[in-house]
Design a protein around this motif. Structure first.
Motif, PDB file in Angstrom:
ATOM      1  N   ALA A   1       0.818  -1.206   0.000  1.00  0.00           N
ATOM      2  CA  ALA A   1       0.000   0.000   0.000  1.00  0.00           C
ATOM      3  C   ALA A   1       0.857   1.263   0.000  1.00  0.00           C
ATOM      4  O   ALA A   1       0.536   2.243  -0.694  1.00  0.00           O
ATOM      5  CB  ALA A   1      -0.937   0.007   1.209  1.00  0.00           C
ATOM      6  N   ARG A   2       1.968   1.254   0.741  1.00  0.00           N
ATOM      7  CA  ARG A   2       2.854   2.424   0.747  1.00  0.00           C
ATOM      8  C   ARG A   2       3.444   2.664  -0.640  1.00  0.00           C
ATOM      9  O   ARG A   2       3.509   3.803  -1.113  1.00  0.00           O
ATOM     10  CB  ARG A   2       3.977   2.229   1.775  1.00  0.00           C
ATOM     11  N   ARG A   3       3.884   1.587  -1.289  1.00  0.00           N
ATOM     12  CA  ARG A   3       4.439   1.743  -2.632  1.00  0.00           C
ATOM     13  C   ARG A   3       3.372   2.211  -3.604  1.00  0.00           C
ATOM     14  O   ARG A   3       3.631   3.049  -4.476  1.00  0.00           O
ATOM     15  CB  ARG A   3       5.031   0.411  -3.090  1.00  0.00           C
ATOM     16  N   TRP A   4       2.165   1.684  -3.470  1.00  0.00           N
ATOM     17  CA  TRP A   4       1.074   2.099  -4.353  1.00  0.00           C
ATOM     18  C   TRP A   4       0.782   3.590  -4.188  1.00  0.00           C
ATOM     19  O   TRP A   4       0.568   4.300  -5.179  1.00  0.00           O
ATOM     20  CB  TRP A   4      -0.185   1.283  -4.056  1.00  0.00           C
ATOM     21  N   LEU A   5       0.781   4.067  -2.949  1.00  0.00           N
ATOM     22  CA  LEU A   5       0.536   5.488  -2.709  1.00  0.00           C
ATOM     23  C   LEU A   5       1.627   6.351  -3.335  1.00  0.00           C
ATOM     24  O   LEU A   5       1.350   7.438  -3.860  1.00  0.00           O
ATOM     25  CB  LEU A   5       0.438   5.765  -1.205  1.00  0.00           C
ATOM     26  N   GLN A   6       2.874   5.880  -3.299  1.00  0.00           N
ATOM     27  CA  GLN A   6       3.963   6.617  -3.946  1.00  0.00           C
ATOM     28  C   GLN A   6       3.725   6.718  -5.456  1.00  0.00           C
ATOM     29  O   GLN A   6       3.912   7.788  -6.053  1.00  0.00           O
ATOM     30  CB  GLN A   6       5.294   5.922  -3.674  1.00  0.00           C
ATOM     31  N   ILE A   7       3.318   5.612  -6.067  1.00  0.00           N
ATOM     32  CA  ILE A   7       3.083   5.606  -7.510  1.00  0.00           C
ATOM     33  C   ILE A   7       1.888   6.487  -7.866  1.00  0.00           C
ATOM     34  O   ILE A   7       1.942   7.280  -8.822  1.00  0.00           O
ATOM     35  CB  ILE A   7       2.878   4.167  -8.007  1.00  0.00           C
ATOM     36  N   ALA A   8       0.801   6.377  -7.090  1.00  0.00           N
ATOM     37  CA  ALA A   8      -0.378   7.195  -7.369  1.00  0.00           C
ATOM     38  C   ALA A   8      -0.075   8.675  -7.181  1.00  0.00           C
ATOM     39  O   ALA A   8      -0.501   9.515  -7.987  1.00  0.00           O
ATOM     40  CB  ALA A   8      -1.532   6.761  -6.461  1.00  0.00           C
ATOM     41  N   GLY A   9       0.675   9.016  -6.135  1.00  0.00           N
ATOM     42  CA  GLY A   9       1.046  10.415  -5.935  1.00  0.00           C
ATOM     43  C   GLY A   9       1.937  10.918  -7.048  1.00  0.00           C
ATOM     44  O   GLY A   9       1.786  12.061  -7.519  1.00  0.00           O
ATOM     45  N   ALA A  10       2.876  10.084  -7.504  1.00  0.00           N
ATOM     46  CA  ALA A  10       3.745  10.471  -8.613  1.00  0.00           C
ATOM     47  C   ALA A  10       2.938  10.669  -9.891  1.00  0.00           C
ATOM     48  O   ALA A  10       3.243  11.561 -10.695  1.00  0.00           O
ATOM     49  CB  ALA A  10       4.822   9.409  -8.820  1.00  0.00           C
ATOM     50  N   ALA A  11       1.894   9.857 -10.089  1.00  0.00           N
ATOM     51  CA  ALA A  11       1.043  10.018 -11.270  1.00  0.00           C
ATOM     52  C   ALA A  11       0.364  11.386 -11.268  1.00  0.00           C
ATOM     53  O   ALA A  11       0.259  12.044 -12.314  1.00  0.00           O
ATOM     54  CB  ALA A  11      -0.010   8.903 -11.311  1.00  0.00           C
TER      55      ALA A  11
ATOM     56  N   VAL B   1       2.863  13.945 -12.351  1.00  0.00           N
ATOM     57  CA  VAL B   1       3.054  13.908 -13.796  1.00  0.00           C
ATOM     58  C   VAL B   1       1.924  14.649 -14.502  1.00  0.00           C
ATOM     59  O   VAL B   1       2.152  15.419 -15.450  1.00  0.00           O
ATOM     60  CB  VAL B   1       3.154  12.455 -14.291  1.00  0.00           C
ATOM     61  N   SER B   2       0.695  14.448 -14.057  1.00  0.00           N
ATOM     62  CA  SER B   2      -0.434  15.151 -14.660  1.00  0.00           C
ATOM     63  C   SER B   2      -0.276  16.663 -14.512  1.00  0.00           C
ATOM     64  O   SER B   2      -0.476  17.427 -15.465  1.00  0.00           O
ATOM     65  CB  SER B   2      -1.751  14.690 -14.029  1.00  0.00           C
ATOM     66  N   ALA B   3       0.084  17.099 -13.308  1.00  0.00           N
ATOM     67  CA  ALA B   3       0.243  18.528 -13.065  1.00  0.00           C
ATOM     68  C   ALA B   3       1.386  19.113 -13.889  1.00  0.00           C
ATOM     69  O   ALA B   3       1.242  20.174 -14.526  1.00  0.00           O
ATOM     70  CB  ALA B   3       0.478  18.780 -11.577  1.00  0.00           C
ATOM     71  N   GLY B   4       2.532  18.425 -13.899  1.00  0.00           N
ATOM     72  CA  GLY B   4       3.674  18.930 -14.653  1.00  0.00           C
ATOM     73  C   GLY B   4       3.421  18.948 -16.152  1.00  0.00           C
ATOM     74  O   GLY B   4       3.821  19.892 -16.844  1.00  0.00           O
ATOM     75  N   SER B   5       2.754  17.919 -16.664  1.00  0.00           N
ATOM     76  CA  SER B   5       2.486  17.871 -18.098  1.00  0.00           C
ATOM     77  C   SER B   5       1.438  18.906 -18.509  1.00  0.00           C
ATOM     78  O   SER B   5       1.436  19.379 -19.648  1.00  0.00           O
ATOM     79  CB  SER B   5       2.047  16.465 -18.518  1.00  0.00           C
ATOM     80  N   TRP B   6       0.552  19.283 -17.577  1.00  0.00           N
ATOM     81  CA  TRP B   6      -0.406  20.355 -17.880  1.00  0.00           C
ATOM     82  C   TRP B   6       0.336  21.670 -18.097  1.00  0.00           C
ATOM     83  O   TRP B   6       0.014  22.436 -19.019  1.00  0.00           O
ATOM     84  CB  TRP B   6      -1.425  20.496 -16.757  1.00  0.00           C
ATOM     85  N   LEU B   7       1.330  21.923 -17.267  1.00  0.00           N
ATOM     86  CA  LEU B   7       2.129  23.140 -17.431  1.00  0.00           C
ATOM     87  C   LEU B   7       2.913  23.114 -18.737  1.00  0.00           C
ATOM     88  O   LEU B   7       3.125  24.162 -19.374  1.00  0.00           O
ATOM     89  CB  LEU B   7       3.084  23.304 -16.249  1.00  0.00           C
ATOM     90  N   MET B   8       3.341  21.927 -19.150  1.00  0.00           N
ATOM     91  CA  MET B   8       4.194  21.786 -20.331  1.00  0.00           C
ATOM     92  C   MET B   8       3.379  21.707 -21.619  1.00  0.00           C
ATOM     93  O   MET B   8       3.715  22.348 -22.626  1.00  0.00           O
ATOM     94  CB  MET B   8       5.051  20.525 -20.184  1.00  0.00           C
TER      95      MET B   8
ATOM     96  N   GLY C   1      -1.222   8.204 -17.930  1.00  0.00           N
ATOM     97  CA  GLY C   1       0.029   7.703 -18.479  1.00  0.00           C
ATOM     98  C   GLY C   1       0.476   6.429 -17.791  1.00  0.00           C
ATOM     99  O   GLY C   1      -0.319   5.716 -17.165  1.00  0.00           O
ATOM    100  N   VAL C   2       1.782   6.157 -17.857  1.00  0.00           N
ATOM    101  CA  VAL C   2       2.290   4.880 -17.364  1.00  0.00           C
ATOM    102  C   VAL C   2       2.118   4.748 -15.850  1.00  0.00           C
ATOM    103  O   VAL C   2       1.756   3.661 -15.357  1.00  0.00           O
ATOM    104  CB  VAL C   2       3.765   4.694 -17.776  1.00  0.00           C
ATOM    105  N   LEU C   3       2.327   5.807 -15.090  1.00  0.00           N
ATOM    106  CA  LEU C   3       2.167   5.693 -13.639  1.00  0.00           C
ATOM    107  C   LEU C   3       0.698   5.554 -13.251  1.00  0.00           C
ATOM    108  O   LEU C   3       0.367   4.814 -12.312  1.00  0.00           O
ATOM    109  CB  LEU C   3       2.785   6.902 -12.941  1.00  0.00           C
ATOM    110  N   HIS C   4      -0.177   6.248 -13.964  1.00  0.00           N
ATOM    111  CA  HIS C   4      -1.620   6.080 -13.720  1.00  0.00           C
ATOM    112  C   HIS C   4      -2.017   4.633 -14.007  1.00  0.00           C
ATOM    113  O   HIS C   4      -2.766   4.008 -13.235  1.00  0.00           O
ATOM    114  CB  HIS C   4      -2.424   7.018 -14.612  1.00  0.00           C
ATOM    115  N   GLY C   5      -1.501   4.110 -15.148  1.00  0.00           N
ATOM    116  CA  GLY C   5      -1.810   2.729 -15.501  1.00  0.00           C
ATOM    117  C   GLY C   5      -1.294   1.746 -14.473  1.00  0.00           C
ATOM    118  O   GLY C   5      -1.988   0.799 -14.096  1.00  0.00           O
TER     119      GLY C   5
END
Length: 252
Positions: free
Chosen positions: A83-93, A96-103, A112-116
């Motif tokens: 669950a801790r690792r899953w939360l890290q991946i979901a938070g990173a996803a 990525v969404s926020a950063g790619s919106w700016l870009m 993307g891949v982390l969401h998947g």
């Protein structure tokens, strides 16, 4: 009967395979950034040289994720650690969404891949006890989008399923189908390799030693999530800074 093999917490061979995938991804994204900044001519959306590499890199990452889940189950990974690792991946996803919106604006990465992976990892963990049943399930995940004759489930509410006629307007899209297939294949392969190692009383293909020349790849592979999050800002930031310096010096 040989004594059971106790797996170490890290599997250097798996880490090295993941590290190789990271290096390939970094090289791919560096070329993508060069094209995005119009420093080279390359069509990353239609040219099979680039689309084929994307498929290969993504498949390798998800295969490694499946192998990792097989190893985690063999090591008796508790649900809390998963669950801790899953939360890290979901938070990173979300990052990525926020950063790619700016870009990229409207073409931001909404699945993307982390969401998947955040969706697929719990499904893989749930399906792991199926054993050899994972193999036909993996094949079905790959084939179903190709054979789908139902409604085109486009739109961001449903395009995460992957049952659509064309890829949505986004810089990266890794839906459940067909990409659950490589992860389940990795999970099945990992379980087979680990079961064989246990029967033989040897570390086997996944648990064996790693040549010294490949140790740097293993070290890189241990930090896959951090590398994934940081490599593009560093690559794009470095290229943009270099362009600004070049244009500044040429204009002076």
């Amino acid at each position: 009967m040989p004594p059971p093999v106790r797996l170490p917490m890290r599997l250097p061979r798996l880490d090295a395979l993941r590290g190789f995938a990271l290096l390939w991804m970094i090289a791919f994204h560096f070329a993508f950034d060069l094209a995005h900044l119009r420093l080279i001519e390359a069509d990353f959306y239609r040219d099979p040289v680039w689309t084929g590499q994307r498929i290969a890199i993504l498949s390798l990452f998800l295969l490694c994720a499946g192998l990792g889940q097989a190893a985690a189950r063999a090591q008796g990974q508790p649900a809390a650690r998963f669950a801790r690792r899953w939360l890290q991946i979901a938070g990173a996803a979300l990052l990525v969404s926020a950063g790619s919106w700016l870009m990229f604006g409207p073409r931001y990465i909404h699945f993307g891949v982390l969401h998947g992976m955040a969706l697929m990892l719990p499904l893989a963990r749930w399906a792991a006890p199926l054993g050899h049943g994972l193999l036909p399930l993996a094949a079905l995940a790959v084939v179903l989008p190709l054979l789908w004759t139902g409604p085109d489930l486009a739109g961001r509410a449903l395009d995460w399923l992957g049952l659509m006629a064309r890829k949505p307007a986004t810089e990266d899209h890794v839906p459940l189908l067909p990409w659950l297939g490589p992860m389940l294949l990795g999970l099945w392969l990992g379980q087979c390799l680990l079961a064989r190692a246990a029967r033989c009383g040897r570390p086997g293909l996944l648990g064996g030693p790693l040549p010294a020349a490949l140790q740097p790849l293993a070290r890189l592979g241990r930090w896959s999530l951090s590398v994934y999050l940081l490599h593009q800002p560093l690559l794009m930031g470095g290229l943009m800074a270099g362009l600004a310096l070049t244009r500044g010096s040429s204009g002076s």
